[in-house]
Design a protein around this motif. Sequence first.
Motif, PDB file in Angstrom:
ATOM      1  N   PHE A 279       0.813  -1.222   0.000  1.00  0.00           N
ATOM      2  CA  PHE A 279       0.000   0.000   0.000  1.00  0.00           C
ATOM      3  C   PHE A 279       0.847   1.274   0.000  1.00  0.00           C
ATOM      4  N   ASP A 280       2.170   1.142  -0.050  1.00  0.00           N
ATOM      5  CA  ASP A 280       3.074   2.304  -0.007  1.00  0.00           C
ATOM      6  C   ASP A 280       2.842   3.156   1.238  1.00  0.00           C
ATOM      7  N   ILE A 281       2.735   2.522   2.383  1.00  0.00           N
ATOM      8  CA  ILE A 281       2.536   3.237   3.646  1.00  0.00           C
ATOM      9  C   ILE A 281       3.902   3.482   4.274  1.00  0.00           C
ATOM     10  N   PRO A 282       4.324   4.750   4.458  1.00  0.00           N
ATOM     11  CA  PRO A 282       5.703   5.043   4.841  1.00  0.00           C
ATOM     12  C   PRO A 282       6.014   4.956   6.328  1.00  0.00           C
ATOM     13  N   ASP A 283       5.004   5.020   7.178  1.00  0.00           N
ATOM     14  CA  ASP A 283       5.236   5.052   8.623  1.00  0.00           C
ATOM     15  C   ASP A 283       4.276   4.088   9.300  1.00  0.00           C
ATOM     16  N   ILE A 284       4.814   3.203  10.121  1.00  0.00           N
ATOM     17  CA  ILE A 284       4.006   2.159  10.737  1.00  0.00           C
ATOM     18  C   ILE A 284       2.927   2.713  11.665  1.00  0.00           C
ATOM     19  N   ARG A 285       3.141   3.918  12.187  1.00  0.00           N
ATOM     20  CA  ARG A 285       2.132   4.514  13.074  1.00  0.00           C
ATOM     21  C   ARG A 285       0.833   4.817  12.333  1.00  0.00           C
ATOM     22  N   LEU A 286       0.916   4.982  11.023  1.00  0.00           N
ATOM     23  CA  LEU A 286      -0.283   5.320  10.250  1.00  0.00           C
ATOM     24  C   LEU A 286      -1.356   4.237  10.332  1.00  0.00           C
ATOM     25  N   PHE A 287      -0.965   2.996  10.528  1.00  0.00           N
ATOM     26  CA  PHE A 287      -1.960   1.925  10.593  1.00  0.00           C
ATOM     27  C   PHE A 287      -2.982   2.162  11.702  1.00  0.00           C
ATOM     28  N   TRP A 288      -2.586   2.906  12.728  1.00  0.00           N
ATOM     29  CA  TRP A 288      -3.469   3.145  13.863  1.00  0.00           C
ATOM     30  C   TRP A 288      -4.234   4.461  13.746  1.00  0.00           C
ATOM     31  N   SER A 289      -4.041   5.176  12.671  1.00  0.00           N
ATOM     32  CA  SER A 289      -4.655   6.501  12.534  1.00  0.00           C
ATOM     33  C   SER A 289      -6.169   6.405  12.363  1.00  0.00           C
ATOM     34  N   ILE A 290      -6.870   7.326  13.008  1.00  0.00           N
ATOM     35  CA  ILE A 290      -8.311   7.456  12.795  1.00  0.00           C
ATOM     36  C   ILE A 290      -8.614   8.695  11.952  1.00  0.00           C
ATOM     37  N   ASP A 291      -7.565   9.314  11.432  1.00  0.00           N
ATOM     38  CA  ASP A 291      -7.717  10.477  10.562  1.00  0.00           C
ATOM     39  C   ASP A 291      -8.401  10.042   9.269  1.00  0.00           C
ATOM     40  N   ASP A 292      -9.462  10.730   8.888  1.00  0.00           N
ATOM     41  CA  ASP A 292     -10.215  10.372   7.685  1.00  0.00           C
ATOM     42  C   ASP A 292      -9.350  10.444   6.433  1.00  0.00           C
ATOM     43  N   ARG A 293      -8.322  11.282   6.450  1.00  0.00           N
ATOM     44  CA  ARG A 293      -7.435  11.376   5.291  1.00  0.00           C
ATOM     45  C   ARG A 293      -6.678  10.064   5.066  1.00  0.00           C
ATOM     46  N   PHE A 294      -6.552   9.268   6.116  1.00  0.00           N
ATOM     47  CA  PHE A 294      -5.946   7.941   5.983  1.00  0.00           C
ATOM     48  C   PHE A 294      -7.011   6.879   5.756  1.00  0.00           C
ATOM     49  N   THR A 295      -7.977   6.793   6.647  1.00  0.00           N
ATOM     50  CA  THR A 295      -8.950   5.692   6.613  1.00  0.00           C
ATOM     51  C   THR A 295      -9.804   5.693   5.349  1.00  0.00           C
ATOM     52  N   SER A 296     -10.083   6.873   4.780  1.00  0.00           N
ATOM     53  CA  SER A 296     -10.959   6.940   3.608  1.00  0.00           C
ATOM     54  C   SER A 296     -10.293   6.433   2.334  1.00  0.00           C
ATOM     55  N   GLN A 297      -8.986   6.206   2.374  1.00  0.00           N
ATOM     56  CA  GLN A 297      -8.277   5.785   1.162  1.00  0.00           C
ATOM     57  C   GLN A 297      -8.397   4.288   0.880  1.00  0.00           C
TER      58      GLN A 297
ATOM     59  N   VAL B  52      -4.042  -0.695  -3.066  1.00  0.00           N
ATOM     60  CA  VAL B  52      -4.317   0.709  -3.364  1.00  0.00           C
ATOM     61  C   VAL B  52      -3.187   1.542  -2.764  1.00  0.00           C
ATOM     62  N   LYS B  53      -2.565   2.390  -3.552  1.00  0.00           N
ATOM     63  CA  LYS B  53      -1.405   3.130  -3.081  1.00  0.00           C
ATOM     64  C   LYS B  53      -1.819   4.327  -2.222  1.00  0.00           C
ATOM     65  N   PHE B  54      -1.252   4.368  -1.035  1.00  0.00           N
ATOM     66  CA  PHE B  54      -1.526   5.459  -0.093  1.00  0.00           C
ATOM     67  C   PHE B  54      -1.041   6.789  -0.662  1.00  0.00           C
ATOM     68  N   LYS B  55      -1.899   7.800  -0.597  1.00  0.00           N
ATOM     69  CA  LYS B  55      -1.555   9.146  -1.057  1.00  0.00           C
ATOM     70  C   LYS B  55      -1.238  10.000   0.167  1.00  0.00           C
ATOM     71  N   PRO B  56       0.022  10.373   0.343  1.00  0.00           N
ATOM     72  CA  PRO B  56       0.409  11.147   1.533  1.00  0.00           C
ATOM     73  C   PRO B  56      -0.337  12.474   1.601  1.00  0.00           C
ATOM     74  N   TYR B  57      -0.746  12.826   2.793  1.00  0.00           N
ATOM     75  CA  TYR B  57      -1.283  14.158   3.015  1.00  0.00           C
ATOM     76  C   TYR B  57      -0.208  14.984   3.713  1.00  0.00           C
ATOM     77  N   SER B  58      -0.521  16.203   4.042  1.00  0.00           N
ATOM     78  CA  SER B  58       0.499  17.107   4.574  1.00  0.00           C
ATOM     79  C   SER B  58       1.305  16.447   5.682  1.00  0.00           C
ATOM     80  N   LYS B  59       2.624  16.485   5.534  1.00  0.00           N
ATOM     81  CA  LYS B  59       3.495  15.933   6.567  1.00  0.00           C
ATOM     82  C   LYS B  59       3.990  17.072   7.437  1.00  0.00           C
ATOM     83  N   TYR B  60       3.678  16.970   8.703  1.00  0.00           N
ATOM     84  CA  TYR B  60       4.019  18.048   9.619  1.00  0.00           C
ATOM     85  C   TYR B  60       5.497  17.971   9.994  1.00  0.00           C
TER      86      TYR B  60
END
Length: 422
Positions: free
Chosen positions: A300-318, A326-334
């Motif tokens: 899925f091209d997920i760059p950070d293992i912490r993302l699997f636990w995200s409840i952010d809709d920008r992650f879960t909706s993909q 399905v290739k993960f589309k990065p959103y703004s990286k802080y």
Amino acid sequence: MAMMSLSPFTLLSKASVFLHRNRNTTLSTPFSTSAAGSKAKQTLQLVSALLLGGVQIARDDVVRDDPTNNVPDNIFSKLGMQLHRRNQHPLGILKNAIYEYFDNNYSNKFDKFDDLSPLVSVKQNFDDVLVPADHVSRSYNDTYYVDSQTVLRCHTSAHQAELLSMGYTHFLVTGDVYRRDSIDSTHFPVFHQMEGFRVFCPDDWEASGLDATSYAATDLKKCLEGLTRHLFGAVEMRWIDTYFPFTNPSFELEIYFQGKWLEVLGCGVTEQEILRRSGKQNNVAWAFGLGLERLAMVLFDIPDIRLFWSIDDRFTSQFAKGQLGVKFKPYSKYPPCFKDMSFWINESFTENNLCEIVRAVAGDLVEEVRLIDSFTNKKGMTSHCYRIQYRSMERSLTDEEVNELQLNVREEVQSKLKVVLR
């Protein structure tokens, strides 16, 4: 396939040491910025009641005032999340894709277990799969102990012996596993594995012209090469001979993917002693173990293992049920915030203990802990300097909160590790 009922101890109470070296790991609950109160409420709900395998587990069942207990609250809060059972989550999508392969190629022969409790006995976790008494994985530095005889499973293989003794001969076990580990984008103390196991009878190999071990090894490689093509397509593969305590011969499968060799899983022909103890001395078997995060990050091209636990809709909706790869589309990286900490270490110091303290203070806001300098003075005292990288997946951190986190980390490190800060 319907889930089966196991003994009460298993429910309260492994890919595998196969992946003990892989350390591909998983993450923690997401930090919700705008709703700190909501996160606190969610954590309290988790801490008050966890239902695993039909049995309620309280915090005191896991985090205890016991000299042998080393399970912190932030690890307990991950129990019951069961990301692998969510059909629209990358880990659930991957698990179901593997199920699909086995169902289509083995006529629903494999029983599936994905809701077994991660609390297991030391015997289940180590002894039953022939892990030597002096193996490093048994140490308190590597494993979470609830008490001297109970651990949070390090691998899904912890259920292998019980399933065999109950008569299961073809099974897949999926679950969350726990290991004290380093902190970076691919490691976390909670992650997910799948164990596969198949037993053969003499009739299976006697007509083949092969001895039992060769027959099982050939079948194992054929099965896993097919699974790899099912997940990755037509990729180049190679087998590497290796060592595991519970299989002989043992192998690792690597694929050539995006310009480099990637380790996919560990496997082998099961040691006869494991089968003998389960009353199957006339049989032969194979087993494999794979880490779901390791494969999902690639697929899925997920760059950070912490993302699997995200409840952010920008992650879960993909992601959606059944949509593998399905290739993960990065959103703004802080932006990250870096803080260095130097101290004189003592003989009992370990990096895993340091990482546990940083996680306990900063949770998912810590992205990496890395040793950047080490020296020993003329008196024989050794100093380490660690760079701690803080970054939220969902917002920009303020200087004030990072400074407060770092201050708390320093105080906890000095107090609990008995080191001398510089």
